[in-house]
Design an enzyme around this catalytic site. Structure first.
Site, mmCIF file in Angstrom:
data_model
loop_
_atom_site.group_PDB
_atom_site.id
_atom_site.type_symbol
_atom_site.label_atom_id
_atom_site.label_comp_id
_atom_site.label_asym_id
_atom_site.label_seq_id
_atom_site.Cartn_x
_atom_site.Cartn_y
_atom_site.Cartn_z
ATOM 1 N N ARG A 149 -18.678 -18.026 66.374
ATOM 2 C CA ARG A 149 -17.708 -17.030 67.019
ATOM 3 C C ARG A 149 -18.036 -16.765 68.404
ATOM 4 N NH1 ARG A 149 -14.610 -12.900 66.054
ATOM 5 N NH2 ARG A 149 -14.885 -11.292 67.508
ATOM 6 N N LYS A 157 -30.876 -15.585 70.027
ATOM 7 C CA LYS A 157 -29.582 -16.211 69.919
ATOM 8 C C LYS A 157 -28.496 -15.383 70.594
ATOM 9 C CE LYS A 157 -26.775 -15.785 66.074
ATOM 10 N NZ LYS A 157 -25.340 -15.371 66.283
ATOM 11 N N ASN A 158 -28.098 -14.200 70.288
ATOM 12 C CA ASN A 158 -27.270 -13.571 70.758
ATOM 13 C C ASN A 158 -27.185 -13.376 72.298
ATOM 14 O OD1 ASN A 158 -26.032 -13.566 68.300
ATOM 15 N ND2 ASN A 158 -26.371 -11.433 68.033
ATOM 16 N N ASP A 168 -27.167 -6.379 62.422
ATOM 17 C CA ASP A 168 -27.846 -7.738 61.924
ATOM 18 C C ASP A 168 -29.065 -7.531 61.164
ATOM 19 O OD1 ASP A 168 -25.483 -8.828 63.224
ATOM 20 O OD2 ASP A 168 -26.462 -9.675 65.204
ATOM 21 N N VAL A 186 -20.893 -0.375 61.870
ATOM 22 C CA VAL A 186 -20.510 -1.344 62.810
ATOM 23 C C VAL A 186 -19.418 -2.270 62.084
ATOM 24 C CG1 VAL A 186 -21.137 -3.124 64.481
ATOM 25 C CG2 VAL A 186 -22.403 -1.071 64.340
ATOM 26 N N ARG A 227 -27.509 -21.948 61.300
ATOM 27 C CA ARG A 227 -26.547 -21.377 62.669
ATOM 28 C C ARG A 227 -27.492 -20.754 63.456
ATOM 29 N NH1 ARG A 227 -22.713 -17.668 61.307
ATOM 30 N NH2 ARG A 227 -22.933 -17.276 63.518
ATOM 31 N N ARG A 245 -12.865 -9.388 62.667
ATOM 32 C CA ARG A 245 -13.587 -9.483 63.949
ATOM 33 C C ARG A 245 -12.396 -9.846 64.861
ATOM 34 N NH1 ARG A 245 -19.003 -12.142 62.993
ATOM 35 N NH2 ARG A 245 -19.209 -11.400 65.124
ATOM 36 N N CYS A 277 -14.385 -13.450 59.474
ATOM 37 C CA CYS A 277 -15.420 -13.917 58.822
ATOM 38 C C CYS A 277 -15.816 -13.171 57.613
ATOM 39 C CB CYS A 277 -16.417 -14.395 59.911
ATOM 40 S SG CYS A 277 -17.383 -13.018 60.445
HETATM 41 C C1 UD1 Z 1 -22.024 -9.148 68.108
HETATM 42 C C2 UD1 Z 1 -23.301 -10.152 67.539
HETATM 43 C C3 UD1 Z 1 -23.482 -9.944 66.095
HETATM 44 C C4 UD1 Z 1 -23.426 -8.499 65.758
HETATM 45 C C5 UD1 Z 1 -22.428 -7.597 66.693
HETATM 46 C C6 UD1 Z 1 -22.616 -6.178 66.517
HETATM 47 C C7 UD1 Z 1 -22.971 -12.006 69.018
HETATM 48 C C8 UD1 Z 1 -22.607 -13.697 69.301
HETATM 49 N N1 UD1 Z 1 -22.812 -11.490 68.048
HETATM 50 O O1 UD1 Z 1 -20.951 -9.610 67.635
HETATM 51 O O2 UD1 Z 1 -24.449 -10.823 65.611
HETATM 52 O O3 UD1 Z 1 -23.430 -8.442 64.393
HETATM 53 O O4 UD1 Z 1 -22.370 -8.011 67.973
HETATM 54 O O5 UD1 Z 1 -23.961 -5.750 67.076
HETATM 55 O O6 UD1 Z 1 -23.684 -11.457 70.054
HETATM 56 N N2 UD1 Z 1 -14.244 -4.928 67.678
HETATM 57 C C9 UD1 Z 1 -12.808 -4.574 67.848
HETATM 58 N N3 UD1 Z 1 -12.293 -5.126 68.730
HETATM 59 C C10 UD1 Z 1 -12.883 -6.168 69.628
HETATM 60 C C11 UD1 Z 1 -14.070 -6.354 69.200
HETATM 61 C C12 UD1 Z 1 -14.825 -5.839 68.378
HETATM 62 O O7 UD1 Z 1 -12.336 -3.608 67.209
HETATM 63 O O8 UD1 Z 1 -12.208 -6.616 70.429
HETATM 64 C C13 UD1 Z 1 -15.079 -3.924 66.573
HETATM 65 C C14 UD1 Z 1 -15.501 -5.056 65.430
HETATM 66 O O9 UD1 Z 1 -14.667 -5.474 64.505
HETATM 67 C C15 UD1 Z 1 -16.756 -4.279 65.011
HETATM 68 C C16 UD1 Z 1 -17.367 -3.806 66.189
HETATM 69 O O10 UD1 Z 1 -16.118 -3.485 67.050
HETATM 70 O O11 UD1 Z 1 -16.294 -3.484 63.981
HETATM 71 C C17 UD1 Z 1 -18.573 -4.258 66.978
HETATM 72 O O12 UD1 Z 1 -18.182 -5.580 67.181
HETATM 73 P P1 UD1 Z 1 -18.828 -6.547 68.399
HETATM 74 O O13 UD1 Z 1 -19.818 -5.778 69.117
HETATM 75 O O14 UD1 Z 1 -17.578 -7.168 69.135
HETATM 76 O O15 UD1 Z 1 -19.339 -7.912 67.659
HETATM 77 P P2 UD1 Z 1 -19.462 -9.189 68.101
HETATM 78 O O16 UD1 Z 1 -19.589 -8.952 69.601
HETATM 79 O O17 UD1 Z 1 -18.449 -10.034 67.748
#
Ligand code: UD1
Length: 518
Positions: free
Chosen positions: A144, A22-23, A359, A381, A451, A173, A168
Site C-alpha cells: 500500500r 518499515k513505516n 498496528d 482507526v 512483507r 483503505r 485490504c
Molecule cells: C499507515 C500505516 C499502517 C497503520 C496506519 C494507521 C504505513 C505504510 N502504513 O497506513 O501500518 O496501520 O497508518 O496508523 O505507514 N482514511 C480515510 N481517507 C484517506 C486515508 C485514510 O478515510 O484518504 C482513514 C482510513 O480508512 C483509516 C484511517 O483514516 O480508518 C487511518 O488511515 P491512514 O492513517 O491513512 O493509514 P495508512 O496511512 O494507509
C-alpha cells in the site's frame, strides 16, 4: 506458499535488536524522487515491502542499491542525526556495569553467529531519470505504501499516474484525503481505469485540513507534506498525523533542504523551496516490531532485552503493558521485558498517535486472550480489523466481536492449531499466540509477515522459540495436529460420555469432576 510450524510453550530469553521502522523507511524511500543527488539511508529494514518499493522506484528511474559496507554518501553530505545512531549502552547515570545492561549478553551485533541481527547495509537511492511517472498496479497492490510516490512525483516531475492500492483485509483503505490535499495544492487529478492520473505545473502552497472520519491519515500526511516541500509559497496542514514515522520523514526532508516546522503536532507549516538535495539519514527504530517483541516476551513469561528501542515513541504501549503487569526496565535505547507478577486484564483502545497504535491491536489481543478475565479491545482507526480474532478462537481463545470492539474472555491456555494469517499484524499475533499455546501450531500464509517484519522468526528463534519455516503442504503438517480416533466422540456406545484426551483435558479445566468409566 510458506508456513511456520511453531512449537509452543518455550520461554523466550536473550537479547535482540529491533530493526529500523518499515513505516518510516517506505515514505522516506519514496521521497528520494524529490532530490537532486544521492540519498543514503541507514537502518532500512530487510523486508519484502522495501524490496517491492525498491522495484517500483527503479521503474520510476531511481537507482536503488544496498551498499556492502557502511559508507558516507558524498563528502559534502551533512552527518546523520546523532539522536538516531545505534544505541549507546552507557548508563547516563554513570553507574558501573551497564555496558551490557541486564547481564543478558552483548548487543546482538557483537555476538558471533548473529550476523543477521546486525544493522543492515545502507541503502543508496539516486534519481537517474526524471521521465517515468507510472506506478503500476502490479507493484502498488502488493504494498500500500506505493501510494507514497504520488506526492513526490507530482511535485518533482509535474505528473503522476499511480495505481489505486485498493482495499485490504484490515478494512477500507480510501485515499480521498491524499487527493483532497494534493488538489488543494493545485494538482489536477482524476481516477481512470484504477489509476490516479495527476498533473500540475508547479504546486502552490495552501491551507489544508486533512482530518477524516477516523482521524488523521499517516501516508496522506506524508504525501501532501512531501509534495508541499517544492510548492510555491507556504502550505499549512491542519489535523496532520503526528506519528513518529511522519516526523522521521519530515526530518529527512528538512535534511534535504525543505523548510518544515511543527513536526509531531497536528499543525505543519511547509515553506516551499526551489530544490532539494541528497542527504544521509538514519531511520528510527520500529516501534511496532519493538511492541511485538515485548509482547512475545510477555506472552511466554520470558526475559528479553531489546536493543535499538525508542521508548519515547511507545509511551502508550509501555503504559498498557505495565497495566497488564509486564515489567519494562530501560537503559538508554535498551529495554528489558519480564513478567514478575500475575498478568491482569486490561481494556485497550487503539487511536492515532500518541494513542496505542492500531498496528499493535492484534498482538495485544493475543496476549489478553491468555489472561483470565474480560478485556475489551477497541480499534478506532480501523474498526474492522478483527480477522485474527476468528483464528485465535481456533486456538481456544474466547473472543466475541461487538462493532469496533472485541470482547476477549481470557483463558488460561491456548492449544496449538492450524491457523491462517490474514494480514501483517494478524500474522504476528498468531505467531505470538502459537508461542504461548500448548503443543504445535501452524501459521499459514506467512508472506504477510515477510512483507513487514525483518526476519521475525529468526529473531524469535535466537531467543529460544521453536519456529520452523516449511512449504505449506499436507506432508509438512505436524502429526500432532491430526485428529485421531481417540479424539472423536464414540458414536456407537449409546452414551454421550466423551472420552478423547482433549475432552478429558477440557473437563479438567472446567473442573467437572466425574469418575472415569474406562
Ligand atoms: C499507515 C500505516 C499502517 C497503520 C496506519 C494507521 C504505513 C505504510 N502504513 O497506513 O501500518 O496501520 O497508518 O496508523 O505507514 N482514511 C480515510 N481517507 C484517506 C486515508 C485514510 O478515510 O484518504 C482513514 C482510513 O480508512 C483509516 C484511517 O483514516 O480508518 C487511518 O488511515 P491512514 O492513517 O491513512 O493509514 P495508512 O496511512 O494507509
Amino acid at each position: 506458499m510458506d508456513m511456520f510450524v511453531v512449537r509452543g510453550g518455550r520461554r523466550l530469553r536473550g537479547r535482540v535488536r529491533v530493526s529500523g521502522s518499515k513505516n518510516a523507511a517506505l515514505p522516506i524511500m519514496a521521497s528520494a524522487i524529490l532530490a537532486d543527488g544521492p540519498n543514503v539511508l541507514h537502518g532500512v529494514p530487510e523486508l519484502v515491502d522495501v524490496t517491492t518499493l525498491g522495484q517500483l522506484l527503479s521503474a520510476l528511474g531511481v537507482e536503488v542499491t544496498r551498499q556492502p559496507a557502511p559508507v558516507s554518501a558524498t563528502d559534502n553530505l551533512p552527518p546523520a542525526d546523532p539522536e538516531m545512531q545505534a544505541p549507546d549502552p552507557v548508563d547516563p547515570s554513570g553507574e558501573a556495569s551497564v555496558l551490557y545492561p541486564f547481564g543478558l549478553g552483548q548487543p546482538a551485533e557483537d555476538q558471533p553467529g548473529s550476523d543477521f541481527l546486525a544493522p543492515p547495509a545502507p541503502l543508496r537511492l539516486e534519481v537517474q531519470s526524471t521521465g517515468p511517472c507510472v506506478a503500476e498496479y502490479d507493484l502498488v497492490r502488493r504494498m500500500r505504501a506505493g501510494i507514497c510516490v504520488l506526492g513526490p512525483l507530482l511535485a518533482r516531475r509535474g505528473r503522476a499516474c499511480v495505481s489505486l492500492p485498493g482495499g485490504c483485509n484490515i478494512g477500507d483503505r480510501p485515499v480521498d484525503l491524499h487527493l483532497k490535499g494534493l488538489r488543494a495544492l493545485g494538482a489536477e487529478l482524476r481516477v481512470e481505469r484504477g489509476y490516479i492520473i495527476a498533473k500540475a505545473k508547479r504546486l502552490r502552497g495552501a491551507r489544508i485540513y486533512l482530518g477524516g472520519a477516523f482521524g488523521s491519515t499517516v501516508t496522506g500526511t506524508c504525501n501532501v507534506m512531501a509534495a508541499a516541500t517544492l510548492a510555491e509559497g507556504t502550505t499549512t496542514i491542519e489535523a496532520a498525523a503526528c506519528e513518529p514515522e511522519v516526523v522521521d520523514l519530515g526530518t529527512f526532508l528538512n535534511a534535504m533542504g525543505a523548510k518544515i516546522t511543527g513536526l509531531g503536532t497536528p499543525f505543519l507549516s511547509i515553506e516551499g523551496v526551489e530544490r532539494l538535495s541528497g542527504t544521509e539519514h538514519t531511520i528510527i527504530p520500529d516501534r511496532i516490531e519493538a511492541a511485538t517483541l515485548m509482547i512475545a516476551s510477555a506472552i511466554t513469561r520470558g526475559d528479553v532485552v531489546l536493543d535499538n528501542v525508542c521508548l519515547e515513541h511507545m509511551t502508550a504501549v509501555a503504559e498498557k503493558l505495565a497495566e497488564i503487569g509486564v515489567t519494562l526496565e530501560t537503559v538508554g535505547r535498551t529495554a528489558r521485558v519480564t513478567v514478575r507478577d500475575e498478568l491482569r486484564v486490561a481494556d485497550c483502545i487503539m487511536l492515532p498517535y500518541p494513542g496505542v497504535p492500531t498496528d499493535t491491536q492484534a498482538q495485544l489481543m493475543a496476549l489478553l486472550a491468555v489472561i483470565p478475565g474480560i478485556s475489551i479491545v477497541t480499534d478506532k482507526v480501523f474498526p474492522d480489523r478483527f480477522l485474527h480474532a476468528a483464528e485465535l478462537v481456533r486456538m481456544g481463545a474466547q473472543i466475541r466481536r461487538e462493532g469496533p470492539s472485541a470482547i476477549v474472555s481470557g483463558v488460561s491456555e491456548l492449544s496449538g492449531a492450524s491457523v491462517m494469517a490474514s494480514d501483517l499484524r494478524a500474522s504476528a499475533a498468531l505467531v505470538l499466540a502459537a508461542l504461548a499455546a500448548r503443543g504445535e501450531s501452524v501459521v499459514r500464509r506467512i508472506y504477510h509477515l515477510d512483507r513487514g517484519y525483518d526476519r521475525l522468526a529468526l529473531k524469535l528463534n535466537d531467543l529460544g522459540a521453536g519456529i520452523v519455516r516449511a512449504t505449506d503442504s499436507p506432508e509438512a503438517m505436524p502429526a500432532s495436529l491430526a485428529i485421531g480416533a481417540a479424539d472423536l466422540w464414540p458414536a456407537d456406545e449409546g452414551s454421550h460420555e466423551l472420552r478423547g484426551p482433549n475432552w478429558l483435558r477440557a473437563r479438567e479445566r472446567l473442573r467437572i469432576h466425574q469418575p472415569e468409566v474406562e
